[in-house]
Design a protein around this motif. Structure first.
Motif, short mmCIF file in Angstrom:
data_model
loop_
_atom_site.label_atom_id
_atom_site.label_comp_id
_atom_site.label_asym_id
_atom_site.label_seq_id
_atom_site.Cartn_x
_atom_site.Cartn_y
_atom_site.Cartn_z
N SER A 93 0.83 -1.21 0.00
CA SER A 93 0.00 0.00 0.00
C SER A 93 0.86 1.26 0.00
CB SER A 93 -0.93 0.00 1.22
OG SER A 93 -0.18 0.01 2.43
N GLY A 94 1.99 1.21 0.69
CA GLY A 94 2.87 2.37 0.72
C GLY A 94 3.40 2.71 -0.66
N ASN A 95 3.80 1.70 -1.42
CA ASN A 95 4.29 1.95 -2.77
C ASN A 95 3.19 2.49 -3.67
OD1 ASN A 95 6.44 1.59 -4.92
ND2 ASN A 95 4.85 0.26 -5.75
N ALA A 96 1.99 1.94 -3.52
CA ALA A 96 0.87 2.39 -4.34
C ALA A 96 0.52 3.85 -4.06
CB ALA A 96 -0.35 1.50 -4.10
N VAL A 97 0.51 4.23 -2.79
CA VAL A 97 0.19 5.61 -2.44
C VAL A 97 1.27 6.56 -2.93
CG1 VAL A 97 -0.08 7.21 -0.50
CG2 VAL A 97 -1.25 5.02 -0.46
#
Length: 320
Positions: free
Chosen positions: A29-33
């Motif tokens: 999720s961190g990479n996506a955000v």
């Protein structure tokens, strides 16, 4: 599915599955955000470039315009101590004026848009570096540099989803531009001039006015993108935005904007931006040289130019 947007969506899904399987941390999720927030600045400029492409022109100077407007805003905020509304207004007005100047020069000099905007790109950026000495502004006021999280959700582990100010700005710009192009008389004139400038002239469309709007709108959005970029990094760096023009252009043409004018959608540009951002992010996580991504960008623009060259070349007005 048998539409450009459909093919782009399918290709995007394939890339996500491919990098999800092979690139460590890609599906976190961190990479996506971070990937989505990182798209915002280039996406805002690409949406502005779309309007110029639809009208039948091309502008290479938008990154230099963004840099000049951003630095001026930084100077007014930190040295002249102007309040936020005046700083933002000065930034947007500077971008619109520099963009409009491109249209005026193209019309008065009767030159092709790419030659004029390459020249103004060099002029704007060189003057900026000359007068600033390349010095960055690090002490931006809190209203500009502090992160703004509008909504956030945290799940199990380190799963976090958030909507920040840059994402909101992008959504507003996308919605406004789509409305302007598809729901207003001005938007219909933009498409008409890009499709056939001589026919548009004969039915009473003022070509210079339409081009002033298109190039001025790109300049305004470029200046806005400069504000967003400084907000994300917390400083104003004169050369931070220059050099990414090919990424923006490739995103627009990949999203369906024609280099000969008349066609292009906001949704297609956003898909092109996300697809290229996913490709760059995935290749980076796999440890592949960033120069390979630059090769792919060049191939995208080259393929678009080749496809354009196969079409019948109709006479075009000198302002295009």
């Amino acid at each position: 599915m048998k539409t450009p947007d459909g093919y782009l969506s399918a290709l995007l899904a394939v890339l996500i599955l491919f990098f999800g399987a092979l690139a460590p941390g890609f599906l976190s999720s961190g990479n996506a955000v971070n990937l989505l927030e990182g798209c915002c600045v280039t996406a805002i400029m690409a949406i502005g470039l779309l309007v110029v492409l639809v009208v039948g022109g091309i502008d290479i100077s938008f990154a230099a315009t963004a840099s000049v407007a951003q630095y001026l805003a930084g100077y007014l905020a930190t040295r002249a101590h102007w309040p936020m509304p005046l700083v933002i207004a000065a930034n947007l007005l500077t971008g619109a004026l520099l963009g409009g100047l491109n249209a005026l020069l193209i019309d008065r000099l009767r030159a092709t848009s790419i030659i004029i905007t390459i020249s103004t790109m060099s002029l704007y950026f060189a003057l900026l570096m000359y007068f600033t000495g390349g010095r960055s502004i690090y002490d931006l006021p809190a209203w500009w540099s502090d992160p703004v999280v509008l909504w956030q959700w945290s799940g199990e582990g380190d799963t976090t989803v958030r909507v920040t100010l840059p994402i909101l700005v992008l959504l507003v710009v996308a919605a406004l531009t789509a409305w302007l192009l598809n729901r207003t008389a001005l938007g219909r004139q933009v498409h008409a001039v890009g499709g056939n400038p001589e026919a548009a002239r004969r039915v009473g469309v003022r070509l210079l006015a339409v081009h002033l709007f298109a190039y001025g709108y790109l300049g305004l959005l470029a200046a806005l993108a400069g504000l967003v970029q400084a907000h994300r990094v917390g400083e104003s760096v004169p050369n931070a935005l220059v050099g990414g023009e090919l990424f923006v252009l490739a995103s627009a043409v990949l999203g369906g904007a024609s280099l000969t004018g008349g066609t292009g959608t906001v949704g297609g540009v956003l898909l092109g931006i996300v697809l290229l951002a996913v490709l760059r992010n995935g290749l980076n996580l796999m440890g592949i040289s960033p120069y390979f991504f630059q090769v792919l960008l060049g191939l995208v623009v080259l393929a678009s130019a080749a496809a354009t060259g196969r079409k019948h070349r109709r006479p075009r007005d000198a302002i295009a």
